[in-house]
Design a protein around this motif. Structure first.
Motif, mmCIF file in Angstrom:
data_model
loop_
_atom_site.group_PDB
_atom_site.id
_atom_site.type_symbol
_atom_site.label_atom_id
_atom_site.label_comp_id
_atom_site.label_asym_id
_atom_site.label_seq_id
_atom_site.Cartn_x
_atom_site.Cartn_y
_atom_site.Cartn_z
ATOM 1 N N TYR A 194 18.371 61.352 -7.493
ATOM 2 C CA TYR A 194 18.868 62.687 -7.405
ATOM 3 C C TYR A 194 17.604 63.721 -7.334
ATOM 4 O O TYR A 194 17.910 64.718 -6.512
ATOM 5 N N VAL A 197 17.755 63.817 -3.255
ATOM 6 C CA VAL A 197 18.858 64.314 -2.609
ATOM 7 C C VAL A 197 18.525 65.930 -2.844
ATOM 8 O O VAL A 197 18.588 66.552 -1.949
ATOM 9 N N PHE A 198 17.874 66.181 -3.855
ATOM 10 C CA PHE A 198 17.405 67.399 -4.082
ATOM 11 C C PHE A 198 16.442 68.058 -3.204
ATOM 12 O O PHE A 198 16.433 69.055 -2.511
ATOM 13 N N THR A 199 15.336 67.231 -3.044
ATOM 14 C CA THR A 199 14.293 67.641 -1.897
ATOM 15 C C THR A 199 14.934 67.526 -0.484
ATOM 16 O O THR A 199 14.374 68.457 0.044
ATOM 17 N N GLY A 200 16.006 66.718 -0.353
ATOM 18 C CA GLY A 200 16.582 66.802 1.161
ATOM 19 C C GLY A 200 17.145 68.094 1.212
ATOM 20 O O GLY A 200 17.350 68.590 2.477
ATOM 21 N N LEU A 201 17.545 69.122 0.264
ATOM 22 C CA LEU A 201 18.118 70.214 0.592
ATOM 23 C C LEU A 201 17.016 71.038 1.347
ATOM 24 O O LEU A 201 17.515 72.158 2.012
ATOM 25 N N PHE A 202 15.892 70.848 1.045
ATOM 26 C CA PHE A 202 14.794 71.910 1.631
ATOM 27 C C PHE A 202 13.756 71.069 2.748
ATOM 28 O O PHE A 202 13.229 71.670 3.442
ATOM 29 N N ASP A 204 14.575 68.837 5.929
ATOM 30 C CA ASP A 204 15.689 68.434 6.736
ATOM 31 C C ASP A 204 15.362 66.793 7.037
ATOM 32 O O ASP A 204 16.592 66.108 7.172
ATOM 33 N N ARG A 207 17.179 64.273 5.166
ATOM 34 C CA ARG A 207 18.957 64.048 5.046
ATOM 35 C C ARG A 207 19.212 63.335 6.261
ATOM 36 O O ARG A 207 20.321 62.970 6.279
#
Length: 268
Positions: A194, A197-202, A204, A207
């Motif tokens: 998780y 995934v959260f770090t992937g929001l910031f 690119d 992702r």
């Protein structure tokens, strides 16, 4: 089993070639059965466990509360996934698939295991949940094989399996702490996915898709097996602590390899 960072894009097998099983002949499991049918039998399985477990081990009402809460999350996640992939793969025809039904059954078992958080365990209760967790792990190896064997694989099925694995690891890690077999730090084994995934929001690049990896799958299996072993009554807290620590270190290594690989790519 799929590790947290892996989400391969899976293409359906050509059903016109080979001896692929026609899932339309199994309306109770796959084909064009409405997902509500699967939710019904999953709810029946959960109800059976909720009636049996508290009576066997004199659990408090929290067992039912936690198990039902986990099941609600499971149903909501499936509903969201079906909506997200409504225009892709076999889900366009309204089919859910036998492999996804197997994964759902595994999810129900995990909900029953989640209910044990905060309960006082006897040796018999501990062995029961070790057995249930072990069976859920075996099912994890079967649903993917069944999907590929019968042309029932899909992007939804891959994500469903992945998220079920992540939740399973988190629940087992909490139980290990709850039973005094390791410190709170072991919960990181369930939170790493998780956090990624959260770090992937910031970021690119995080992702970007990762291809299939034997290392990733092997580490995931080791992580689940290690946590289940820690819960076994015959494993003393001193030994379980080392088992948990080594498995967490291995998981950190696997995530680090994937993160470094993604960050080095020229194009995300």
């Amino acid at each position: 089993m799929v590790l947290a960072t892996e989400f391969p894009m899976i293409r359906k097998d050509d059903r016109q070639s080979g001896n692929t099983l026609d899932m339309a002949h199994l309306p109770a499991l796959g084909g064009k059965a409405w997902p509500a049918l699967h939710f019904l039998w999953a709810a029946m399985l959960l109800t059976g466990g909720l009636l049996l477990m508290p009576r066997l081990f004199a659990f408090t009402d929290l067992y039912i509360t936690y198990s039902l809460s986990a099941f609600i999350v499971l149903v909501a996640a499936i509903g969201f996934g079906l909506y997200r992939f409504r225009d892709r793969s076999a889900l366009k025809s309204g089919g859910f698939g036998a492999a996804n039904a197997i994964t759902m059954g595994r999810g129900v078992l995990i909900c029953l295991v989640a209910g044990a958080i905060g309960q006082a365990w006897s040796a018999s209760a501990a062995w029961t949940f070790v057995a249930v967790s072990s069976f859920a792990l075996i099912m994890d190896g079967f649903d993917g094989w069944y999907a590929r064997r019968n042309g029932d694989d899909s992007p939804f099925g891959a994500l469903f399996d992945q998220e079920t694995d992540a939740a399973f690891i988190l629940i087992l890690a909490i139980l290990v702490v709850d039973q005094g077999k390791a410190g709170p730090w072991i919960v990181l084994s369930g939170l790493l996915r998780y956090l990624f995934v959260f770090t992937g929001l910031f970021v690119d690049r995080l992702r970007a898709p990762l291809g299939p990896s034997i290392r990733r799958k092997t580490v995931c299996v080791i992580q689940v097996v290690s946590l289940v072993v820690c819960l076994a009554p015959i494993i003393p807290p001193g030994l379980s602590l080392w088992i948990a620590a080594l498995s967490l270190a291995l998981l950190f290594y696997s995530f680090a390899v994937d993160v470094i690989s993604l960050m080095k790519r020229q194009h995300a």
